[in-house]
Motif scaffolding. Structure first.
Motif, PDB file in Angstrom:
ATOM      1  N   PRO A 279      22.914  24.934 102.518  1.00  0.00           N
ATOM      2  CA  PRO A 279      23.562  24.797 101.801  1.00  0.00           C
ATOM      3  C   PRO A 279      25.808  23.785 101.388  1.00  0.00           C
ATOM      4  O   PRO A 279      25.930  23.265 102.660  1.00  0.00           O
ATOM      5  CB  PRO A 279      24.743  26.078 102.564  1.00  0.00           C
ATOM      6  N   GLY A 280      26.345  24.139 100.944  1.00  0.00           N
ATOM      7  CA  GLY A 280      27.316  23.142 100.343  1.00  0.00           C
ATOM      8  C   GLY A 280      28.360  23.799 100.940  1.00  0.00           C
ATOM      9  O   GLY A 280      28.560  24.800 100.908  1.00  0.00           O
ATOM     10  N   ALA A 297      36.475  25.617 103.913  1.00  0.00           N
ATOM     11  CA  ALA A 297      36.258  26.701 104.602  1.00  0.00           C
ATOM     12  C   ALA A 297      37.206  26.166 106.278  1.00  0.00           C
ATOM     13  O   ALA A 297      36.926  27.960 106.587  1.00  0.00           O
ATOM     14  CB  ALA A 297      35.406  27.590 103.908  1.00  0.00           C
ATOM     15  N   ASP A 298      35.899  25.602 107.123  1.00  0.00           N
ATOM     16  CA  ASP A 298      36.334  25.984 107.886  1.00  0.00           C
ATOM     17  C   ASP A 298      36.597  25.486 108.619  1.00  0.00           C
ATOM     18  O   ASP A 298      37.539  25.379 110.116  1.00  0.00           O
ATOM     19  CB  ASP A 298      34.494  24.923 108.855  1.00  0.00           C
ATOM     20  N   SER A 299      37.967  24.623 108.016  1.00  0.00           N
ATOM     21  CA  SER A 299      39.331  24.353 108.814  1.00  0.00           C
ATOM     22  C   SER A 299      40.641  25.247 108.437  1.00  0.00           C
ATOM     23  O   SER A 299      41.414  24.498 107.834  1.00  0.00           O
ATOM     24  CB  SER A 299      39.343  22.264 108.512  1.00  0.00           C
ATOM     25  N   ALA A 300      40.282  25.642 106.922  1.00  0.00           N
ATOM     26  CA  ALA A 300      40.992  26.671 106.769  1.00  0.00           C
ATOM     27  C   ALA A 300      42.010  27.227 107.831  1.00  0.00           C
ATOM     28  O   ALA A 300      41.512  27.934 108.500  1.00  0.00           O
ATOM     29  CB  ALA A 300      40.679  27.465 105.280  1.00  0.00           C
ATOM     30  N   SER A 301      42.985  27.834 107.181  1.00  0.00           N
ATOM     31  CA  SER A 301      43.651  27.967 107.927  1.00  0.00           C
ATOM     32  C   SER A 301      43.966  30.143 107.680  1.00  0.00           C
ATOM     33  O   SER A 301      43.002  30.127 107.115  1.00  0.00           O
ATOM     34  CB  SER A 301      45.412  28.671 107.490  1.00  0.00           C
ATOM     35  N   GLU A 311      35.150  28.211  97.886  1.00  0.00           N
ATOM     36  CA  GLU A 311      34.555  28.296  96.451  1.00  0.00           C
ATOM     37  C   GLU A 311      32.896  27.717  96.983  1.00  0.00           C
ATOM     38  O   GLU A 311      33.034  26.569  97.629  1.00  0.00           O
ATOM     39  CB  GLU A 311      34.494  27.448  95.328  1.00  0.00           C
ATOM     40  N   LEU A 312      31.388  27.542  96.898  1.00  0.00           N
ATOM     41  CA  LEU A 312      30.664  26.876  97.445  1.00  0.00           C
ATOM     42  C   LEU A 312      30.388  25.713  96.706  1.00  0.00           C
ATOM     43  O   LEU A 312      29.796  25.947  95.438  1.00  0.00           O
ATOM     44  CB  LEU A 312      29.651  27.503  98.050  1.00  0.00           C
ATOM     45  N   VAL A 318      17.012  18.803 101.127  1.00  0.00           N
ATOM     46  CA  VAL A 318      16.905  17.930 102.283  1.00  0.00           C
ATOM     47  C   VAL A 318      15.275  18.210 103.173  1.00  0.00           C
ATOM     48  O   VAL A 318      14.712  17.554 103.489  1.00  0.00           O
ATOM     49  CB  VAL A 318      17.697  18.529 103.711  1.00  0.00           C
ATOM     50  N   ALA A 319      14.628  18.783 102.285  1.00  0.00           N
ATOM     51  CA  ALA A 319      13.256  18.794 103.002  1.00  0.00           C
ATOM     52  C   ALA A 319      12.041  19.055 102.488  1.00  0.00           C
ATOM     53  O   ALA A 319      13.023  20.201 101.147  1.00  0.00           O
ATOM     54  CB  ALA A 319      12.973  19.405 104.167  1.00  0.00           C
TER      55      ALA A 319
END
Length: 356
Positions: A279-280, A297-301, A311-312, A318-319
């Protein structure tokens, strides 16, 4: 013994409906010990499962599905179509001593499949409820080891060999599927049925100490492994994804095993191929809020996350995986090739959307 033999090789770009060659495909290749046919095919093809198109009308081999370590494969063009041939020995050369041959090259990593199939099973609630289980021994010990006798609740076949399995919980906590994974901890032999639902057993091998409550399942051959695998794209799965690793751990790579959320009920069969996508990451762009921030997103406030979903970015292949054992609503699959480790919740796509 499982002798698998397929040759998975093909050619590119000559006809629109033909298989596509890799950009840098070899003109010849010598088969080595430890090769699998998928590995060999992937040297030539973007779609390794389209192997039969190279062997059609090939009179050179008594059985075009068998190749061996030491064979030299040569890519040739006949009537405008690519063909893979085995190089002939020079004419006039007579061998006085016959060449001893190893086993034919398997389609995929058989050792991984056999190890997994011997060591792990997937059971639904009804199978769990019906399984016999260890209740203890005459000494009152909770832990049991090789060489000891014990008792099991259930009706067993005297002389029958049973695997002793320990529950590992559901494949994916909170999922609607009810399959439970169990792992082999040892084996035992049923001695006698001493009561209607109580049997005496003898522990014959162990991977770890056995406990009260461990499950007993017959180890007789049950057709769980196919003698031949014919890889082909599998049916499309609604919201198909990797739901668990086949063994302990949170990631798996090439020649590892994963579970997917499609099984017999969804039309999945041994040999079915799928691509695995990573996943992006999610992003918040400048216009996502009045703050005018660009953030992952993982570092957003918290404030930015509360403005709505991120937004993804597009998922990346990958496999590629091949199903080798099918249950009611889930399947175990072998990772054929990968360029990154696979995790749970990675989505599935067509096998062309795999590692290249």
């Amino acid at each position: 013994m499982f002798l698998l033999a397929l040759l998975l090789v093909s050619v590119s770009g000559v006809r629109a409906d033909g298989p596509e060659l890799n950009e840098h495909y070899p003109r010849h290749y010598t088969v080595r010990q430890g090769d699998t046919l998928w590995d060999i095919s992937a040297r030539f093809l973007r779609q390794p499962w389209r192997w039969p198109e190279l062997w059609r009308h090939n009179p050179q081999l008594d059985s075009p599905h068998l190749i061996y370590p030491g064979d030299e494969l040569v890519l040739q063009w006949i009537d405008g179509r690519p063909r893979l041939m085995k190089r002939r020995e020079r004419e006039g050369v007579v061998r006085l001593v016959p060449r001893m041959r190893a086993a034919a090259v398997p389609t995929v990593s058989l050792s991984t499949i056999v190890s997994f199939t011997d060591g792990y099973r997937l059971l639904d609630k009804a199978e769990l409820a019906a399984a016999a289980y260890l209740v203890g021994d005459g000494e009152g010990r909770r832990l049991l080891i090789k060489g000891e006798e014990a008792y099991a609740r259930g009706r067993l076949v005297p002389g029958g060999l049973y695997g002793v399995y320990r529950e590992q919980g559901p494949l994916l906590p909170g999922a609607r599927r009810d399959e439970q994974r169990v792992a082999l901890v040892g084996t035992l032999v049923a001695r006698e049925q001493v009561r209607d639902t109580l049997a005496r057993v003898a522990i014959t091998s162990q991977r770890q100490e056995m406990r009260q409550g461990d499950l007993l399942l017959p180890l007789a051959a049950d057709g769980t492994l196919a003698a031949f695998y014919f890889p082909r794209p599998g049916p499309e799965l609604a919201d198909g994804e990797v739901i668990a690793m086949g063994r302990e751990g949170s990631v798996a790579g090439r020649n590892g095993v994963v579970f997917i959320n499609g099984g017999e009920a969804e039309g999945v069969r041994p040999g079915d191929l799928y691509g695995v996508l990573k996943p992006g990451p999610g992003i918040y762009d400048y216009d996502a809020s009045a703050l005018g921030q660009l953030r992952y997103a993982d570092s957003a406030s918290r404030y930015l996350r509360n403005t709505g979903p991120a937004e993804l970015l597009p998922a990346e292949p990958v496999a590629r995986i091949m199903v080798f054992r099918v249950y009611r609503h889930a399947s175990a699959a072998l990772i054929l090739d990968s360029k990154a480790l696979i995790r749970s919740r990675y989505p599935l796509g067509p096998p062309g959307d795999g590692a290249r």
